[in-house]
Design an enzyme around this catalytic site. Structure first.
Site, PDB file in Angstrom:
ATOM      1  N   PHE A 129     -21.599 -52.676  77.463  1.00  0.00           N
ATOM      2  CA  PHE A 129     -22.166 -51.668  76.561  1.00  0.00           C
ATOM      3  C   PHE A 129     -21.659 -50.280  76.980  1.00  0.00           C
ATOM      4  CE2 PHE A 129     -25.540 -49.023  74.801  1.00  0.00           C
ATOM      5  CZ  PHE A 129     -25.784 -49.627  73.572  1.00  0.00           C
ATOM      6  N   TYR A 223     -37.379 -51.531  74.359  1.00  0.00           N
ATOM      7  CA  TYR A 223     -37.546 -51.381  72.903  1.00  0.00           C
ATOM      8  C   TYR A 223     -36.826 -52.483  72.134  1.00  0.00           C
ATOM      9  CZ  TYR A 223     -33.151 -48.761  73.542  1.00  0.00           C
ATOM     10  OH  TYR A 223     -31.899 -48.378  73.910  1.00  0.00           O
ATOM     11  N   LYS A 224     -36.146 -53.405  72.844  1.00  0.00           N
ATOM     12  CA  LYS A 224     -35.492 -54.529  72.171  1.00  0.00           C
ATOM     13  C   LYS A 224     -36.464 -55.704  72.152  1.00  0.00           C
ATOM     14  CE  LYS A 224     -30.997 -52.603  73.218  1.00  0.00           C
ATOM     15  NZ  LYS A 224     -29.934 -52.455  74.233  1.00  0.00           N
ATOM     16  N   ARG A 396     -24.159 -59.152  63.472  1.00  0.00           N
ATOM     17  CA  ARG A 396     -24.980 -59.581  64.609  1.00  0.00           C
ATOM     18  C   ARG A 396     -26.394 -59.911  64.138  1.00  0.00           C
ATOM     19  NH1 ARG A 396     -26.214 -55.759  69.775  1.00  0.00           N
ATOM     20  NH2 ARG A 396     -27.335 -54.635  68.144  1.00  0.00           N
TER      21      ARG A 396
HETATM   22  C1  PLP Z   1     -29.511 -51.201  74.502  1.00  0.00           C
HETATM   23  C2  PLP Z   1     -28.675 -51.075  75.734  1.00  0.00           C
HETATM   24  C3  PLP Z   1     -28.681 -49.913  76.486  1.00  0.00           C
HETATM   25  C4  PLP Z   1     -29.474 -48.734  76.006  1.00  0.00           C
HETATM   26  O1  PLP Z   1     -29.551 -47.709  76.928  1.00  0.00           O
HETATM   27  P1  PLP Z   1     -30.505 -46.455  76.592  1.00  0.00           P
HETATM   28  O2  PLP Z   1     -30.424 -45.627  77.790  1.00  0.00           O
HETATM   29  O3  PLP Z   1     -31.863 -47.012  76.304  1.00  0.00           O
HETATM   30  O4  PLP Z   1     -29.981 -45.796  75.370  1.00  0.00           O
HETATM   31  C5  PLP Z   1     -27.932 -49.882  77.651  1.00  0.00           C
HETATM   32  N1  PLP Z   1     -27.200 -50.956  78.053  1.00  0.00           N
HETATM   33  C6  PLP Z   1     -27.181 -52.109  77.332  1.00  0.00           C
HETATM   34  C7  PLP Z   1     -26.388 -53.265  77.819  1.00  0.00           C
HETATM   35  C8  PLP Z   1     -27.901 -52.187  76.148  1.00  0.00           C
HETATM   36  O5  PLP Z   1     -27.874 -53.308  75.437  1.00  0.00           O
END
Ligand code: PLP
Length: 437
Positions: A129, A223-224, A396
């Site tokens: 990510f 939040y997921k 997705r």
């Molecule tokens: C959703 C996600 C994030 C989100 O990071 P935030 O700091 O909450 O914006 C980071 N890494 C991965 C792998 C994710 O899926």
């Protein structure tokens, strides 16, 4: 060939079916994006109103003690710890995943510098990510490391005594492919490499055993799959052998007063709190943490129904069904499966790719427009852009076993089939790119 009737029977026999009633989902929506923003728990609005009106409005500053605000990050951490195979007082909910990643990567770099001076590399996956890679770039700059990005199949051979830290996301956000955490951690440890795991797409979605896997550090999102609400505080876990290393040298770098051994002594010098509490920084977002608790409470309600084993079994059954139905009903429209068929290597989502040149008048892939047309029909998934090379555009679909059912999967696939067969995705309104995809 599965039928609609069979899907309904599976819903009727689903031991987790009652958990769906804990959520407030809009009428007519099939929500397959809980891997991006979880659904609203029914209990959340009243809980937030109570915190705002009573605890804040009436009890004012006394709520830090009276309502237990001051220990909320730790209490929520303890509530959720068993779901990621962590022990008591090893997890706190605080800050964002990006910020927590900065803390643990920096802590790992400091430990590596002390224990294995001269190591020069931080290894991660090229398809990690983006925020993980951005944070890693900054940590590398600060600690004089080189960021080495590899493909998943190269990881084993790139773990050498040059490497200080390995940063991996357990379940890939694009493909839904899952690493074997215990095996990779053991390979890394054999070379003295510290392992940082990002659990954003695995916490609450797949079994995670941090202590059994002997991981070193972990962060993850709430939040997921945890349904904490937009921007809900993330979590951080550190193995006790590292969290408790004495001395400020090994503490995380954001040395704020909430991570101090005695915040209300108001001393001028920083002394890290023992254990995971040192990973707190400043004053915590109490309203957001309170909302998050409603999401975690649903996991607590899932325990007597079979816990993670039941969630995992349902999640795999849902993704298996989606894959089978897409292949049966949507063949010939240029969609390919990007998610592993092997259960051991699959998270809780299914990704379909679509190649360049299949879009309107041969422009783009059409994947974005197909997702928009589905959303207009109430089937909410999302789109992730390809890189113009090896990684194609992705449709997705996340399957949260807490509230997605088998009939939902059937209906989602019928909508996808209709969108493809009718060509309605070609309409201009579905081909206009929004800021958030
Ligand atoms: C959703 C996600 C994030 C989100 O990071 P935030 O700091 O909450 O914006 C980071 N890494 C991965 C792998 C994710 O899926």
């Amino acid at each position: 060939m599965t039928t609609l009737q069979e899907c309904r029977t599976r819903d009727a026999q689903d031991p987790l079916r009652s958990l769906r009633d804990h959520f407030s989902l809009p009428e007519g929506v099939i929500y397959l994006d809980g891997n991006s923003l979880g659904a609203l728990p029914r209990a959340t609005p009243a809980r937030v109103a109570q915190v705002v009106q009573q605890e804040w409005g009436q009890d004012l500053i006394t709520s830090w003690n009276k309502a237990g605000w001051v220990s909320l990050p730790q209490r929520l951490g303890n509530q959720f710890a068993p779901w990621i195979g962590a022990g008591p007082d090893q997890v706190v909910f605080t800050d964002t995943t990006s910020v927590n990643l900065y803390k643990v990567l920096s802590a790992a770099a400091r430990v590596a510098r002390a224990d294995h001076p001269g190591r020069t590399q931080l290894v991660s996956e090229r398809s990690n990510f983006p925020t993980d890679l951005y944070i890693a770039q900054s940590v590398c700059q600060e600690y004089g490391l080189e960021l080495v990005l590899v493909e998943p199949e190269e990881i084993a051979t790139r773990l050498t005594p040059q490497v200080a830290v390995l940063l991996l996301t357990h379940v890939n956000y694009r493909t839904g492919a899952m690493h074997d955490m215990a095996a990779v951690t053991a390979q890394a440890h054999a070379h003295g490499i510290l392992c940082v795991w990002d659990l954003c797409h695995s916490a609450g979605a797949v079994p995670v055993h941090l202590l059994d896997a002997n991981a070193d550090y972990a962060v993850g999102c709430s939040y997921k799959y945890l349904n904490g609400g937009p921007g809900a505080p993330a979590f951080v876990w550190v193995h006790p052998r590292l969290a408790d290393r004495p001395g400020a040298t090994f503490a995380q770098p954001l040395s704020g007063w909430f991570g101090h051994a005695a915040p209300f002594a108001f001393t001028p010098d920083y002394q890290p709190a023992p254990g995971i509490a040192r990973y707190l920084c400043g004053t915590q977002p109490i309203v957001s943490l309170s909302a998050l608790q409603c999401g975690l409470d649903i996991f607590t309600a899932a325990e007597p129904l079979g816990g993670m084993a039941a969630l995992r079994a349902k999640s795999l059954a849902l993704t298996d069904l989606f894959i089978a139905l897409v292949e049966e009903h949507c063949a010939g429209h240029g969609l390919e499966l990007a998610t592993p068929r092997d259960h051991a290597a699959r998270g809780s989502q299914v990704c379909l790719t679509r190649g360049e040149g299949l879009g309107v008048q041969g422009v783009g892939s059409g994947a974005y427009a197909i997702v928009q047309a589905l959303i207009a029909r109430g089937v909410v998934g999302d789109f992730r852009k390809g890189d113009g090379g090896k990684h194609l555009d992705i449709l997705r679909f996340g399957f949260t076993p807490l509230y997605v059912g088998f009939e939902d999967v059937w209906n989602a696939v019928q909508h996808l089939r209709q969108v493809l067969e009718s060509g309605e995705w070609r309409k201009p309104e579905f081909n206009h790119l929004n800021a958030v995809t």
